[in-house]
Design a protein around this motif. Structure first.
Motif, PDB file in Angstrom:
ATOM      1  N   PHE A  84       0.832  -1.202   0.000  1.00  0.00           N
ATOM      2  CA  PHE A  84       0.000   0.000   0.000  1.00  0.00           C
ATOM      3  C   PHE A  84       0.868   1.254   0.000  1.00  0.00           C
ATOM      4  O   PHE A  84       0.601   2.206  -0.736  1.00  0.00           O
ATOM      5  CB  PHE A  84      -0.934  -0.010   1.222  1.00  0.00           C
ATOM      6  N   ALA A  85       1.926   1.254   0.803  1.00  0.00           N
ATOM      7  CA  ALA A  85       2.833   2.402   0.854  1.00  0.00           C
ATOM      8  C   ALA A  85       3.533   2.597  -0.494  1.00  0.00           C
ATOM      9  O   ALA A  85       3.739   3.738  -0.942  1.00  0.00           O
ATOM     10  CB  ALA A  85       3.857   2.205   1.953  1.00  0.00           C
ATOM     11  N   LEU A  86       3.874   1.508  -1.151  1.00  0.00           N
ATOM     12  CA  LEU A  86       4.514   1.602  -2.460  1.00  0.00           C
ATOM     13  C   LEU A  86       3.570   2.196  -3.497  1.00  0.00           C
ATOM     14  O   LEU A  86       3.963   3.055  -4.301  1.00  0.00           O
ATOM     15  CB  LEU A  86       4.982   0.214  -2.897  1.00  0.00           C
ATOM     16  N   VAL A  87       2.315   1.782  -3.461  1.00  0.00           N
ATOM     17  CA  VAL A  87       1.318   2.311  -4.402  1.00  0.00           C
ATOM     18  C   VAL A  87       1.073   3.791  -4.138  1.00  0.00           C
ATOM     19  O   VAL A  87       1.029   4.609  -5.069  1.00  0.00           O
ATOM     20  CB  VAL A  87       0.011   1.499  -4.312  1.00  0.00           C
ATOM     21  N   VAL A  88       0.950   4.170  -2.884  1.00  0.00           N
ATOM     22  CA  VAL A  88       0.722   5.576  -2.528  1.00  0.00           C
ATOM     23  C   VAL A  88       1.915   6.424  -2.955  1.00  0.00           C
ATOM     24  O   VAL A  88       1.756   7.524  -3.519  1.00  0.00           O
ATOM     25  CB  VAL A  88       0.446   5.715  -1.018  1.00  0.00           C
ATOM     26  N   ASP A  89       3.121   5.932  -2.713  1.00  0.00           N
ATOM     27  CA  ASP A  89       4.324   6.671  -3.098  1.00  0.00           C
ATOM     28  C   ASP A  89       4.411   6.827  -4.614  1.00  0.00           C
ATOM     29  O   ASP A  89       4.794   7.886  -5.121  1.00  0.00           O
ATOM     30  CB  ASP A  89       5.564   5.953  -2.565  1.00  0.00           C
ATOM     31  N   THR A  90       4.044   5.795  -5.343  1.00  0.00           N
ATOM     32  CA  THR A  90       4.062   5.860  -6.802  1.00  0.00           C
ATOM     33  C   THR A  90       3.076   6.901  -7.317  1.00  0.00           C
ATOM     34  O   THR A  90       3.381   7.671  -8.231  1.00  0.00           O
ATOM     35  CB  THR A  90       3.740   4.479  -7.400  1.00  0.00           C
ATOM     36  N   ILE A  91       1.898   6.939  -6.718  1.00  0.00           N
ATOM     37  CA  ILE A  91       0.882   7.929  -7.135  1.00  0.00           C
ATOM     38  C   ILE A  91       1.357   9.341  -6.816  1.00  0.00           C
ATOM     39  O   ILE A  91       1.210  10.260  -7.641  1.00  0.00           O
ATOM     40  CB  ILE A  91      -0.464   7.616  -6.452  1.00  0.00           C
ATOM     41  N   GLN A  92       1.958   9.542  -5.658  1.00  0.00           N
ATOM     42  CA  GLN A  92       2.462  10.870  -5.301  1.00  0.00           C
ATOM     43  C   GLN A  92       3.588  11.308  -6.234  1.00  0.00           C
ATOM     44  O   GLN A  92       3.658  12.474  -6.633  1.00  0.00           O
ATOM     45  CB  GLN A  92       2.960  10.874  -3.859  1.00  0.00           C
ATOM     46  N   GLU A  93       4.457  10.394  -6.596  1.00  0.00           N
ATOM     47  CA  GLU A  93       5.550  10.729  -7.511  1.00  0.00           C
ATOM     48  C   GLU A  93       5.011  11.079  -8.895  1.00  0.00           C
ATOM     49  O   GLU A  93       5.499  12.006  -9.546  1.00  0.00           O
ATOM     50  CB  GLU A  93       6.525   9.570  -7.602  1.00  0.00           C
ATOM     51  N   ALA A  94       4.002  10.358  -9.340  1.00  0.00           N
ATOM     52  CA  ALA A  94       3.404  10.655 -10.643  1.00  0.00           C
ATOM     53  C   ALA A  94       2.763  12.033 -10.634  1.00  0.00           C
ATOM     54  O   ALA A  94       2.884  12.793 -11.606  1.00  0.00           O
ATOM     55  CB  ALA A  94       2.368   9.597 -10.996  1.00  0.00           C
ATOM     56  N   ARG A  95       2.097  12.385  -9.554  1.00  0.00           N
ATOM     57  CA  ARG A  95       1.506  13.727  -9.441  1.00  0.00           C
ATOM     58  C   ARG A  95       2.586  14.799  -9.462  1.00  0.00           C
ATOM     59  O   ARG A  95       2.446  15.834 -10.110  1.00  0.00           O
ATOM     60  CB  ARG A  95       0.705  13.843  -8.156  1.00  0.00           C
ATOM     61  N   ALA A  96       3.673  14.567  -8.737  1.00  0.00           N
ATOM     62  CA  ALA A  96       4.758  15.546  -8.672  1.00  0.00           C
ATOM     63  C   ALA A  96       5.382  15.746 -10.049  1.00  0.00           C
ATOM     64  O   ALA A  96       5.701  16.866 -10.445  1.00  0.00           O
ATOM     65  CB  ALA A  96       5.809  15.099  -7.668  1.00  0.00           C
TER      66      ALA A  96
END
Length: 62
Positions: free
Chosen positions: A6-18
């Motif tokens: 879950f943390a990996l998925v959340v981090d990936t989504i945040q990086e994509a937004r950035a």
């Protein structure tokens, strides 16, 4: 294991937004500079700077 995924998925989504934000800022800056050059190119100049415009449109035949 589930919390790590879950943390990996959340981090990936945040990086994509950035990255989208950074790409949008770079694109906006590039388009702004291009628009400024286009406006200055089409803007009729008067005074001492008009000589620069006239001299830039001359052709030299050798």
């Amino acid at each position: 294991m589930t919390s790590q995924m879950f943390a990996l998925v959340v981090d990936t989504i945040q990086e994509a937004r950035a990255r989208k934000v950074i790409a949008a800022l770079l694109l906006n800056g590039t388009l702004s500079i291009a628009a400024l050059f286009w406006i200055l190119r089409t803007y009729p100049l008067s005074g001492p700077t008009s000589m620069v415009t006239l001299m830039s449109h001359t052709t030299i035949d050798i």
